[in-house]
Write an enzyme that holds these catalytic residues in place. Sequence first.
Site, PDB file in Angstrom:
ATOM      1  N   THR A  60      -0.284 -22.998  18.784  1.00 26.38           N
ATOM      2  CA  THR A  60      -1.664 -22.725  19.201  1.00 26.38           C
ATOM      3  C   THR A  60      -2.361 -21.765  18.237  1.00 26.38           C
ATOM      4  O   THR A  60      -1.719 -20.862  17.680  1.00 26.38           O
ATOM      5  CB  THR A  60      -1.729 -22.144  20.624  1.00 26.38           C
ATOM      6  N   ASP A 106       1.574  -6.403  -4.688  1.00 28.00           N
ATOM      7  CA  ASP A 106       0.674  -6.439  -3.539  1.00 28.00           C
ATOM      8  C   ASP A 106       1.120  -7.675  -2.775  1.00 28.00           C
ATOM      9  O   ASP A 106       1.203  -8.772  -3.343  1.00 28.00           O
ATOM     10  CB  ASP A 106      -0.779  -6.601  -4.013  1.00 28.00           C
ATOM     11  N   THR A 120       0.811  -1.225   0.000  1.00 28.13           N
ATOM     12  CA  THR A 120       0.000   0.000   0.000  1.00 28.13           C
ATOM     13  C   THR A 120       0.837   1.265   0.000  1.00 28.13           C
ATOM     14  O   THR A 120       0.499   2.247  -0.669  1.00 28.13           O
ATOM     15  CB  THR A 120      -0.909   0.008   1.251  1.00 28.13           C
ATOM     16  N   THR A 148       1.539  -4.762   4.018  1.00 24.71           N
ATOM     17  CA  THR A 148       1.303  -5.214   5.393  1.00 24.71           C
ATOM     18  C   THR A 148       0.728  -6.635   5.454  1.00 24.71           C
ATOM     19  O   THR A 148       0.887  -7.320   6.460  1.00 24.71           O
ATOM     20  CB  THR A 148       0.338  -4.260   6.138  1.00 24.71           C
ATOM     21  N   ASP A 149       0.056  -7.073   4.371  1.00 28.69           N
ATOM     22  CA  ASP A 149      -0.642  -8.362   4.455  1.00 28.69           C
ATOM     23  C   ASP A 149       0.292  -9.517   4.836  1.00 28.69           C
ATOM     24  O   ASP A 149      -0.073 -10.381   5.641  1.00 28.69           O
ATOM     25  CB  ASP A 149      -1.344  -8.678   3.125  1.00 28.69           C
ATOM     26  N   ARG A 201      -2.331 -25.946  13.681  1.00 25.74           N
ATOM     27  CA  ARG A 201      -2.798 -24.874  14.585  1.00 25.74           C
ATOM     28  C   ARG A 201      -3.863 -25.489  15.496  1.00 25.74           C
ATOM     29  O   ARG A 201      -5.047 -25.559  15.162  1.00 25.74           O
ATOM     30  CB  ARG A 201      -3.351 -23.700  13.794  1.00 25.74           C
TER      31      ARG A 201
HETATM   32  N1  ASP Z   1      -2.613  -5.523   0.137  1.00 20.38           N
HETATM   33  C1  ASP Z   1      -1.560  -4.643   0.633  1.00 20.38           C
HETATM   34  C2  ASP Z   1      -0.271  -5.431   0.650  1.00 20.38           C
HETATM   35  O1  ASP Z   1      -0.060  -6.194   1.532  1.00 20.38           O
HETATM   36  C3  ASP Z   1      -1.926  -4.164   1.989  1.00 20.38           C
HETATM   37  C4  ASP Z   1      -0.948  -3.190   2.623  1.00 20.38           C
HETATM   38  O2  ASP Z   1       0.172  -2.997   2.202  1.00 20.38           O
HETATM   39  O3  ASP Z   1      -1.322  -2.585   3.655  1.00 20.38           O
HETATM   40  O4  ASP Z   1       0.520  -5.305  -0.252  1.00 20.38           O
END
Ligand code: ASP
Length: 350
Positions: free
Chosen positions: A273, A59, A14, A91-92, A241
């Site tokens: 867990t 992404d 992102t 972030t993913d 898990r």
């Molecule tokens: N879909 C994005 C990614 O992981 C989400 C992000 O970066 O916040 O590339």
Amino acid sequence: MKTRRVLVLYTGGTIGMEPSADGYRPMRGFAGRVSEVLGRHPGGELPDFDVIELETPIDSANLCPANWRAMADALMARWEAYDGFVVLHGTDTLAWSASALSFMLRGTDKPVIFTGSQIPLMQARSDALANVEAALLLAARFPVNEVGVFFGRQLLRGNRSSKRSSDAFDAFGSPNYPPLADVGIDVRMHAERLLPPSARNFVVPHFDNAAVSVLTLYPGVCGRVLDALIDDRATRGLILRSYGAGNVPDADGGLMAALERAVARGVVVLNITQCTSGSVVQGAYATSAALSRIGVVPGGDMMLEAAFAKLHFLLATERDYAQVCGAAATPLCGELTAANLLRTTPNHSP
Ligand code: ASP
């Protein structure tokens, strides 16, 4: 004093995206935009830095274990020229990559700080600038000899981190290990929580995307599901898990037999867990007693991301089954609390 230099590696996410008819996607030439925006900083407090990007920023939902090599290679090729590294990542799957790099860059003598943002850098109200600036400072000026994740207000150990929110600016948590630093007006480093220095041991293996599967238990899960998951001969590791402190539905003979078959076939089954925090203690309950007998490896308090990356790394670097099992249950770079240090509640004593 020698000027500190940091390399920023943009991998996608992102932070460098722009809107399109199909939703956000990585923009072209983002490395140049980052340099431009950060370069406008008037105070001169930021270290010198260069920005590079991977050939095709993605992404991070599209990330595969095979991509981890490209990140490690990009850093290692420039290792001696910089004092620290910042990896801009979606972030993913950021916590999965930070975990993977922690195993590949064991004994790092320089900070490697992952960050990203919830709102693109080029958009109003973005959290990107604050995250990148803090990551740059941490990478340049603090003795963080490990792979970390900076997001919001905290520096976390990379292989303890997990994405916990799809919209909050504090998007990452580290439920089983306290933050390495709290960043407000001042940077409060918790030096006693950092990994002690150790010998550099960089290994960048070829990862086989199919090597590790994950099974999250749910009421009614049966042996057929497990068999199907490891049906592909390429699957050599399974993250189980389990419930609570490592419990499985042991009353289901079919599931237990499938677990036994998996181990007999040479699949390393690593038990963690599915709770957000806490540890597996095999044998604390009768419902987990059979696991150690079968040969299921207790994964202690590892996060899913760390356990998955660790098992991939071990299977890519080590041929001997017993060695992989032993190493999987042993802390390699802070991803796991040693069994003798785990606090067990009265529930966990027979
Ligand atoms: N879909 C994005 C990614 O992981 C989400 C992000 O970066 O916040 O590339």
